[in-house]
Scaffold this active site. Sequence first.
Site, PDB file in Angstrom:
ATOM      1  N   THR A  33       0.853  -1.188   0.000  1.00 42.09           N
ATOM      2  CA  THR A  33       0.000   0.000   0.000  1.00 42.09           C
ATOM      3  C   THR A  33       0.885   1.232   0.000  1.00 42.09           C
ATOM      4  O   THR A  33       1.957   1.242   0.599  1.00 42.09           O
ATOM      5  CB  THR A  33      -0.924   0.048   1.233  1.00 42.09           C
ATOM      6  OG1 THR A  33      -0.131   0.105   2.414  1.00 42.09           O
ATOM      7  CG2 THR A  33      -1.869  -1.136   1.280  1.00 42.09           C
ATOM      8  N   ASN A  35       1.017   5.044   1.227  1.00 40.27           N
ATOM      9  CA  ASN A  35       0.361   5.819   2.274  1.00 40.27           C
ATOM     10  C   ASN A  35       0.249   7.298   1.906  1.00 40.27           C
ATOM     11  O   ASN A  35       1.130   7.850   1.257  1.00 40.27           O
ATOM     12  CB  ASN A  35       1.109   5.635   3.591  1.00 40.27           C
ATOM     13  CG  ASN A  35       0.960   4.226   4.123  1.00 40.27           C
ATOM     14  OD1 ASN A  35       1.278   3.249   3.445  1.00 40.27           O
ATOM     15  ND2 ASN A  35       0.441   4.111   5.330  1.00 40.27           N
ATOM     16  N   GLU A 108      -4.363   4.711   3.083  1.00 44.74           N
ATOM     17  CA  GLU A 108      -3.409   3.992   2.233  1.00 44.74           C
ATOM     18  C   GLU A 108      -4.140   3.354   1.072  1.00 44.74           C
ATOM     19  O   GLU A 108      -5.241   2.850   1.216  1.00 44.74           O
ATOM     20  CB  GLU A 108      -2.613   2.957   3.030  1.00 44.74           C
ATOM     21  CG  GLU A 108      -3.412   2.137   3.990  1.00 44.74           C
ATOM     22  CD  GLU A 108      -2.545   1.188   4.798  1.00 44.74           C
ATOM     23  OE1 GLU A 108      -1.565   0.660   4.267  1.00 44.74           O
ATOM     24  OE2 GLU A 108      -2.862   0.979   5.974  1.00 44.74           O
TER      25      GLU A 108
HETATM   26  N1  RBF Z   1      -6.780  -3.185   8.386  1.00 46.75           N
HETATM   27  C1  RBF Z   1      -7.608  -3.545   9.380  1.00 46.75           C
HETATM   28  O1  RBF Z   1      -7.210  -3.549  10.530  1.00 46.75           O
HETATM   29  N2  RBF Z   1      -8.913  -3.893   9.131  1.00 46.75           N
HETATM   30  C2  RBF Z   1      -9.433  -3.924   7.880  1.00 46.75           C
HETATM   31  O2  RBF Z   1     -10.599  -4.252   7.710  1.00 46.75           O
HETATM   32  C3  RBF Z   1      -8.575  -3.572   6.796  1.00 46.75           C
HETATM   33  N3  RBF Z   1      -9.015  -3.599   5.518  1.00 46.75           N
HETATM   34  C4  RBF Z   1      -8.167  -3.249   4.493  1.00 46.75           C
HETATM   35  C5  RBF Z   1      -8.638  -3.296   3.184  1.00 46.75           C
HETATM   36  C6  RBF Z   1      -7.800  -2.943   2.131  1.00 46.75           C
HETATM   37  C7  RBF Z   1      -8.317  -2.993   0.717  1.00 46.75           C
HETATM   38  C8  RBF Z   1      -6.451  -2.553   2.391  1.00 46.75           C
HETATM   39  C9  RBF Z   1      -5.531  -2.182   1.273  1.00 46.75           C
HETATM   40  C10 RBF Z   1      -6.002  -2.518   3.687  1.00 46.75           C
HETATM   41  C11 RBF Z   1      -6.838  -2.856   4.757  1.00 46.75           C
HETATM   42  N4  RBF Z   1      -6.396  -2.816   6.077  1.00 46.75           N
HETATM   43  C12 RBF Z   1      -7.228  -3.180   7.098  1.00 46.75           C
HETATM   44  C13 RBF Z   1      -5.115  -2.185   6.402  1.00 46.75           C
HETATM   45  C14 RBF Z   1      -3.964  -3.129   6.555  1.00 46.75           C
HETATM   46  O3  RBF Z   1      -3.926  -3.561   7.870  1.00 46.75           O
HETATM   47  C15 RBF Z   1      -2.728  -2.292   6.185  1.00 46.75           C
HETATM   48  O4  RBF Z   1      -2.747  -2.053   4.785  1.00 46.75           O
HETATM   49  C16 RBF Z   1      -1.431  -2.929   6.563  1.00 46.75           C
HETATM   50  O5  RBF Z   1      -1.358  -3.092   7.931  1.00 46.75           O
HETATM   51  C17 RBF Z   1      -0.253  -2.055   6.105  1.00 46.75           C
HETATM   52  O6  RBF Z   1      -0.265  -0.806   6.693  1.00 46.75           O
HETATM   53 MG    MG Z   2       1.791   1.145   3.107  1.00 45.08          MG
END
Ligand code: RBF
Ligand code: MG
Length: 171
Positions: A33, A35, A108
Site C-alpha cells: 500500500t 500511504n 493507504e
Molecule cells: N486493516 C484492518 O485492521 N482492518 C481492515 O478491515 C482492513 N481492511 C483493508 C482493506 C484494504 C483494501 C487494504 C488495502 C487494507 C486494509 N487494512 C485493514 C489495512 C492493513 O492492515 C494495512 O494495509 C497494513 O497493515 C499495512 O499498513
Molecule cells: Mg503502506
Amino acid sequence: MIPDQVILPFPIYYSNRIIAGFGRGSAELGIPTANLPVTGAFDILEPGIYFGWCRLSPSEEKTQNCENKRGVEFNYGEKLCGDELLCLPMVMSLGWNPFYHNKEKAAEIHILSKFQHDFYGANVSLVVLGYIRPELDYTTKEALIEDINLDIERTRKALALPACQEFKDKV
Ligand code: RBF
Ligand code: MG
C-alpha cells in the site's frame, strides 16, 4: 453516540504526495500500500474501505514530506515509467487499522497493478467513487488478507461499470 466523521458525496477528489507507511503492507500481508497524508477530505471522511481511480507522477519537489522512522528511500517517483503513469484502479483503507491498533488515522491505497520500484514522494491524484465496508478487526492475518482480496475483486467489478469508467482519466 453521534459519529465524529461524516459521509461525503462521491466523487471525492484528493491530491498529495506518497509518504512512508508502517512497512507492513508488502512485508507482512503481501499487499503493498502507498500511504497518504490524512488531510482535507480524508481527515473528516468516515473510516472504511473505498475504491476509485488514481494516477502517480514524479514530483519536482524533492523534499521529504513526512516523518520517516523506517528510513525508506524517497525517489519522488522518478523511476515510474510506462503503464505505471496511467490512471489506475485503487482500493483504499482509511482509518485506524483495528487489526493493528494504530494510534493515528491512516489513508493507504493498494493500486491494482504491478510496479517495478517504490515511489515514495511521488505525486498522487485520486478520485474516490464508492464505499465497500467498514474497517474490521480480525482474529488472524489470513482472514484480513482474504477480505482484502474480496475488496480487490469488488473494486474491479465496480470500476468496470460505465458510471465509474466515466471518471477514468479525470485524475
Ligand atoms: N486493516 C484492518 O485492521 N482492518 C481492515 O478491515 C482492513 N481492511 C483493508 C482493506 C484494504 C483494501 C487494504 C488495502 C487494507 C486494509 N487494512 C485493514 C489495512 C492493513 O492492515 C494495512 O494495509 C497494513 O497493515 C499495512 O499498513
Ligand atoms: Mg503502506
